[in-house]
Design a protein around this motif. Structure first.
Motif, short mmCIF file in Angstrom:
data_model
loop_
_atom_site.label_atom_id
_atom_site.label_comp_id
_atom_site.label_asym_id
_atom_site.label_seq_id
_atom_site.Cartn_x
_atom_site.Cartn_y
_atom_site.Cartn_z
N UNK A 42 41.88 31.71 27.27
CA UNK A 42 41.03 31.54 26.10
C UNK A 42 41.38 32.41 24.90
N UNK A 351 40.56 46.75 40.86
CA UNK A 351 41.31 45.79 41.68
C UNK A 351 42.44 46.53 42.39
N UNK B 78 40.41 32.75 32.80
CA UNK B 78 40.47 33.76 31.75
C UNK B 78 39.17 34.51 31.52
N UNK B 79 38.11 34.17 32.26
CA UNK B 79 36.87 34.91 32.07
C UNK B 79 37.02 36.27 32.78
N UNK B 80 36.05 37.13 32.60
CA UNK B 80 36.19 38.53 33.00
C UNK B 80 36.61 38.70 34.46
N UNK B 81 36.10 37.86 35.33
CA UNK B 81 36.38 38.06 36.75
C UNK B 81 37.59 37.26 37.25
N UNK B 82 38.26 36.53 36.36
CA UNK B 82 39.42 35.75 36.81
C UNK B 82 40.55 36.70 37.19
N UNK B 83 41.26 36.35 38.28
CA UNK B 83 42.36 37.19 38.77
C UNK B 83 43.71 36.51 38.60
N UNK B 84 43.70 35.24 38.28
CA UNK B 84 44.94 34.47 38.26
C UNK B 84 44.79 33.39 37.19
#
Lengths: 455, 100
Positions: A42, A351, B78-84
């Motif tokens: 985005x 992470x 692409x949001x805050x918690x996305x990892x891939x």
């Protein structure tokens, strides 16, 4: 019959120049190329900027301007500058004008702008003109009003309108990947099912061939089907490579929704015309009674700072999870105590690279890593605040022991300063369609002269 | 019983837009395709992904010997918690699903 040259899957990704020359030699009726995607996230729509470097885009666009001039046919770019906002269209116009001057070309350029004001979308939402697609996020008027950028995704109608101005070059805002390729064949009356299907197969350039990185393909549409051939000498299109492309980044392998209807390829028949050329017949297009365009929107979701520490000594590697849990606990207390921030005013995540950073809670495998990267991600309302929090994390990520009675460890920071401000974080907030009374309702065409004055 | 990883097939995972992941499982031959159609359960995919089975769309494409599954992204791209961001690593989760 209409012959379309597709130089590559996206402007800026590189292509084989010999393949492009071979494509030009087929004397196509039009050159069409895609310039964008949401696939890189985005950020690009949120900021209205391009993923690819200006230098890469300018170098390729120069080749295409020269090819266009040699052929004297239109050149169409869809989804200019990755996201297709008005700012990206203007950016592409600036590049076009610069190159045209260098080449001594005088060009008639048509732009199709596709940015939509959040306010007008909020109005459309309240009057029931916006409906959701599958897996859509919850939408509200306040979400719509908070978007930094939104675009409507055009189909062939808007590109056909722009071509009808006699433009040498059409620079379109956000368009479906297929529309720039399908526009001229459909305008000329070729089979709509074949035209859309040809466009879908060719939208990623030579990805539908045995040499995916070679870029250039040529499609020929007619009144009952289409044929496709890659332009790189060693590349081949086979019935399998061509039909397999309907799977690619498509949730439904048989049906593709476009503004004004949908393509169905369930009955398509793929026949090898040679060892590198394929003919396809039997795909169908079903027009819909109303005209809907997809919407894309992104909004600001805070500012981030990251910090990375490396655990290498086996004691800490073995207990990395417990270490990270303790780190989160202690740093949250410290943030509350020294910055007077509540948990809702920022977010903090660690992470563990080497353990489950990619799949998170879905990771089912445990292996003993040699080392673990601990990636701290801080998100807060301002850049300053997220950086301030990351600085507060710094001594803990450098020295925190597993237990209070343990000798003070020191971990590895790979660079100084350890904190990296990442700037704004954007999020997609629309997977919806907007109903239009007229295909041009939210799009605007402008025509002007670029490059040197025409004689 | 075998894991998909042992069957010499290719698994590709991609975004289909920011809200959906689509996974294509390419079988090397008809026998493998038939085996997957018969005993590769959508319910096993659902449990590997932590999703209700009803949210997974499944297609079996015989001409390409492909089983395709499309499902909502656990978090939006692409949001805050996305990892891939590109969603390609979901393929790994499929490697460990077993078939008869």
């Amino acid at each position: 019959m209409t012959r379309v040259l597709i130089p590559s899957g996206v402007l800026g990704l590189a292509y084989d120049r010999n393949a492009l020359a071979a494509g030009v030699a087929t004397r196509p009726d039009i050159i069409a190329i895609d310039g964008g995607s949401t696939d890189s996230g985005p950020h690009y729509l949120g900021t209205g900027t391009s993923k690819y470097s200006r230098a890469a885009i300018a170098a390729e666009w120069r080749d295409l301007l020269e090819a266009r001039s040699q052929l004297d046919v239109p050149l169409v770019l869809g989804s200019a500058g990755t996201c297709g906002t008005d700012s990206s269209v203007d950016w592409m116009v600036e590049i076009t004008d610069e190159i045209a001057r260098q080449l001594g070309q005088g060009l008639r350029v048509a732009t199709i702008k596709s940015s939509v004001e959040p306010g007008s979308l909020a109005q459309a939402w309240e009057t029931g003109k916006i409906s959701e697609l599958s897996d859509a996020p919850l939408l509200s008027t306040s979400t719509l009003l908070s978007m930094s950028n939104a675009v409507a995704v055009m189909g062939v109608e808007q590109i056909v309108d722009a071509l009808s101005t006699g433009a040498d070059i059409v620079i379109a805002g956000r368009a479906t990947d297929t529309a720039p390729i399908a526009a001229l064949p459909i305008e000329r009356g070729d089979c709509p099912g074949a035209s859309w299907h040809a466009a879908k197969v060719a939208e990623c350039g030579a990805l539908c061939s045995t040499h995916p990185m070679s870029g250039c393909v040529v499609v020929e549409t007619d009144d009952c089907g289409f044929e496709i051939e890659p332009m790189h000498r060693q590349a081949k299109c086979t019935p399998e490579t061509v039909s397999a492309h309907m799977l690619y980044e498509n949730a439904d392998p048989f049906r593709l929704h476009e503004p004004g209807g949908f393509l169905d390829v369930r009955d398509a028949v793929y026949t090898a015309k040679s060892n590198r050329r394929v003919r396809v017949q039997g795909s169908s297009w079903t027009g819909s009674s109303d005209y809907r365009v997809k919407l894309e929107g992104a909004r600001l979701a805070g500012y981030q700072t990251t910090i990375l520490a490396l655990l290498r000594s086996s004691h800490y590697v073995q207990h990395a999870r417990a270490w990270a849990d303790r780190l989160l606990d202690l740093t949250r207390q410290r943030i509350a105590a020294s910055m007077a921030l509540t948990d809702g005013e920022y977010s903090l995540e660690f992470r563990l690279i080497g353990i489950d950073a990619t799949l998170g809670p879905l990771e089912g495998n445990a292996a003993n890593p040699l080392e673990v990267g601990v990636l701290g991600i801080v998100t807060a309302r301002t850049q300053e605040r997220s950086l301030e929090i990351a600085k507060l994390l710094n001594p803990y990520m450098l020295h925190m022991p597993l237990a209070a009675d343990e000798e003070l460890p020191t971990f590895a920071f790979p660079y100084s300063p350890a904190e990296t401000p990442r700037g704004p974080l954007y999020e997609f907030c629309l997977n919806h369609v907007l109903q239009l009374d007229d295909p041009m309702e939210v799009f605007r065409i402008d025509v002007f002269q670029a490059g040197v004055p025409r004689v | 019983m075998a894991q998909l990883a042992d069957l010499n097939l290719r698994i590709r995972s991609k975004n289909a837009g920011p809200f959906t992941i689509t996974v294509d499982i390419f079988c090397p031959d008809q026998a493998c395709f038939d085996r997957l159609c018969k005993s590769f359960r959508t319910s096993a995919v659902a449990s590997a992904l932590g999703l209700p089975e009803s949210e997974i769309r499944r297609f079996e494409i015989e001409s390409l010997r492909v089983v395709k599954l499309s499902f909502p992204r656990p978090v939006v791209q692409g949001s805050r918690l996305d990892r891939d961001i590109h969603g390609a690593q979901f393929a790994v989760l499929f490697e460990h699903i077993t078939v008869q």
